[in-house]
Each structure stands twice: as structure tokens, then as C-alpha cells.
Design an enzyme around this catalytic site. Structure first.
Site, PDB file in Angstrom:
ATOM      1  N   ASP A 135       0.839  -1.189   0.000  1.00  0.00           N
ATOM      2  CA  ASP A 135       0.000   0.000   0.000  1.00  0.00           C
ATOM      3  C   ASP A 135       0.878   1.243   0.000  1.00  0.00           C
ATOM      4  OD1 ASP A 135      -2.219  -1.622   0.165  1.00  0.00           O
ATOM      5  OD2 ASP A 135      -2.442  -1.403   2.335  1.00  0.00           O
ATOM      6  N   LYS A 136       0.368   2.306  -0.575  1.00  0.00           N
ATOM      7  CA  LYS A 136       1.128   3.556  -0.651  1.00  0.00           C
ATOM      8  C   LYS A 136       1.679   3.958   0.713  1.00  0.00           C
ATOM      9  CE  LYS A 136       0.666   8.428  -1.995  1.00  0.00           C
ATOM     10  NZ  LYS A 136      -0.244   9.466  -2.552  1.00  0.00           N
TER      11      LYS A 136
END
Length: 319
Positions: A135-136
Site C-alpha cells: 500500500d502507498k
């Protein structure tokens, strides 16, 4: 620019617009409404839930962005690199590849600059070299392919779950028991399609082993739950948001998780979050181990917590 005249229909605005502009999806129109790109008789509309009134509607389409990501000189922490693959310690805030809302500044942009023409293109134009994602706002170890044979080999390893992957999470409270396996089905939430959820039926199998490594501000009373904990989570599958969903399902969401962190942490934990400056989920991919798909060498990488999570852990330990 697109124009169409709508007579008073009483329909929801976004639905009426979708009928008036069939070349645009309803979801696309909703996004354009939020961007202020839709107007009626010269007046900008900012919401799509109202009713459509009569008038001349205009949609100002933004210029089409290039589908090919460009190299960007973004610093990378390289843990290992050879002719076939590269292993990096991804910082929080960096997306793996370009996507709507994140056109650049991604790992792909950085890899294109760092690796140049050697980066594998088998993942497609927008995702060269990418075989898995974080995930970012999750930090930690990632591997990317530089050759097609490495890309194919790594993809097979991930598909077979023949990869060692351990994450460190700082959670609200602690899952009980202190060690166990979470085995569920995970799929899109029926109430919010942007979120994943544990499903009773459908979805895909998701398996996470976990162990509570430390308890913070644990009450003296035996068996009482601590205010926070450090939890090591080992993945046996790789579903979207798997650890975040699984920790939340145990009643111990990851601290700082704005999507799955339902409920509020204790006042002292909230204060620690603020002092530490942590503005994302406290989740770090700490271990990645696999057999090199070309050389057959066993590789294993382990990284320490990044500064924001380490600062939070230090503060939690002092409670």
C-alpha cells in the site's frame, strides 16, 4: 468539452448526466463533478446527488495523461541489485505504480530512472518490473524484476505463496490469543466498494499468522488488554489490505489506519501518535525472503522500523 441539453426529469443528477453523455461512465461523471468540471448554464456543479434541472450542461474534460510513466530521479534505498532484480526499502507515501490520483512520484518512476532500459516490461507499460505491491502508506521491503525471466519466476513464487513475508504492525489493543492464525475469506465490502472486508461467502482465501511481540500500557490486572501492541504478521496469501483487515477483524486495528481503524485509541495513545508525527497506518513490511528465480540463491532481507513507527513504538513503550 462536451455539451448536452437536459430537460427537467427529476432524475438524480449523476444518472441524468450518464444518459446525456453516454460516452462517459457514471463513475467518471461523479469524479468530474467532484473536480468542478461540470456546469449548467455556466454555473459549476459540485455534487451529483441532487435532482437534474433543465439547462445546457457542459463537461470540461481534462487533457489525457500519458499512459507511459516517465523516469524520475527519486532516491531509492537499494538493499540488493543484480542484472535480474532489485530489492528496495520502500518509504511510506510512495505508491508502487501510477494510478488515478497518483500519476507520478511512484516506485515505477524511480525504477525507470534507476534501472533505465534494463527494467522488465513484462508487467505492462504502466507497471514495468512490478510483481507485488505494498500500500502507498505501508513502508518496507519490495522486490522488482529487471529481466523478463526474473519477472516470470517471481510471479510464480508469489502466485504459489512461496515467499517469506513478515510485517510489523502497531495496533490498538492486542489480538487475542497472543499467537494464532487468521483464516478467512476477503473481498470487497458490500457497504463500501473501496474497502475490503472479511466475508462469510465469496471473496478469496486469506491466511495470516500473527504473534504479539510486545504489549504497551498493559493494566496490572491479569488478562486485561493493553492499550497498544507490537504484532508480527506473516502472510501466507497476499490479498489487498489483508493484514489491515485481519487485525481489524480481531478488534485490534492498526494505529493510524484511517480506513479500517474503527474506534478511537486511548488518550495517551492518541497523544503518542501526534508526538511521533505518524500520519499513516503503522505497518511495515520488515522481512522478505525468496529463492532467486534465476540463480537459485536463497535471499532474505530484513529492515528496521522507519523513523515514524520507531518513534511511536518508543513512546508507547514509555506509557
Amino acid at each position: 468539452m462536451l455539451e448536452a441539453r437536459i430537460e427537467a426529469t427529476g432524475e438524480r443528477l449523476d444518472k441524468a448526466l450518464a444518459l446525456a453523455f453516454p460516452e462517459l461512465s457514471r463513475a467518471r461523471l461523479q469524479a468530474l463533478l467532484l473536480q468542478g468540471a461540470v456546469s449548467v448554464d455556466g454555473q459549476v456543479i459540485t455534487g451529483g446527488s441532487g435532482r437534474a434541472g433543465p439547462g445546457l450542461y457542459r463537461v470540461d474534460l481534462p487533457p489525457v495523461a500519458s499512459a507511459t510513466p516517465l523516469p524520475q530521479a527519486i532516491a531509492l534505498t537499494v538493499l540488493y541489485e543484480d542484472a535480474d532484480l532489485i530489492v528496495i526499502d520502500k518509504p511510506a507515501g510512495m505508491a508502487a505504480h501510477p494510478a488515478p490520483g497518483t500519476p507520478d512520484g511512484t516506485l515505477v518512476n524511480a525504477l525507470l530512472h534507476h534501472c533505465g532500459a534494463s527494467l522488465s516490461g513484462i508487467g505492462g507499460v504502466a507497471r514495468p518490473g512490478i510483481v507485488h505491491r505494498l500500500d502507498k502508506d505501508t513502508s518496507g521491503v519490495m522486490v522488482a524484476a529487471k529481466s523478463d525471466r526474473a519477472h516470470a519466476g517471481l510471479s510464480k513464487l508469489f502466485a504459489a505463496h512461496d515467499i517469506e513475508r513478515t510485517y510489523i504492525a502497531l495496533t490498538r489493543g492486542a489480538p487475542s490469543p497472543e499467537r494464532g492464525r487468521i483464516e478467512t475469506q476477503i473481498g470487497r465490502s458490500s457497504s463500501d466498494r473501496k474497502k475490503m472486508a472479511v466475508l462469510r461467502a465469496g471473496g478469496r482465501s486469506a491466511i495470516t499468522d500473527y504473534v504479539v511481540q510486545a504489549r504497551y500500557a498493559a493494566p496490572a490486572k491479569a488478562g486485561a488488554a493493553p492499550l497498544a501492541a507490537r504484532v508480527a504478521c506473516t502472510l501466507h496469501t497476499g490479498r489487498t489490505h489483508q493484514i489491515r483487515v485481519h487485525m481489524a477483524s480481531k478488534g485490534s486495528p492498526i494505529l493510524g489506519d484511517a480506513v479500517y481503524g474503527s474506534g478511537s485509541p486511548a488518550t495517551s495513545v492518541k497523544a503518542a501518535l501526534a508526538v511521533a508525527g505518524l500520519t499513516r497506518q503503522a505497518l511495515h513490511a520488515s522481512v522478505l525472503g525468496f529463492v532467486h528465480p534465476v540463480t537459485g540463491e536463497a535471499l532474505r532481507f530484513e529492515t528496521a522500523l522507519p523513523p515514524d513507527m520507531q518513534a511511536l513504538e518508543d513512546l508507547l513503550a514509555a506509557l
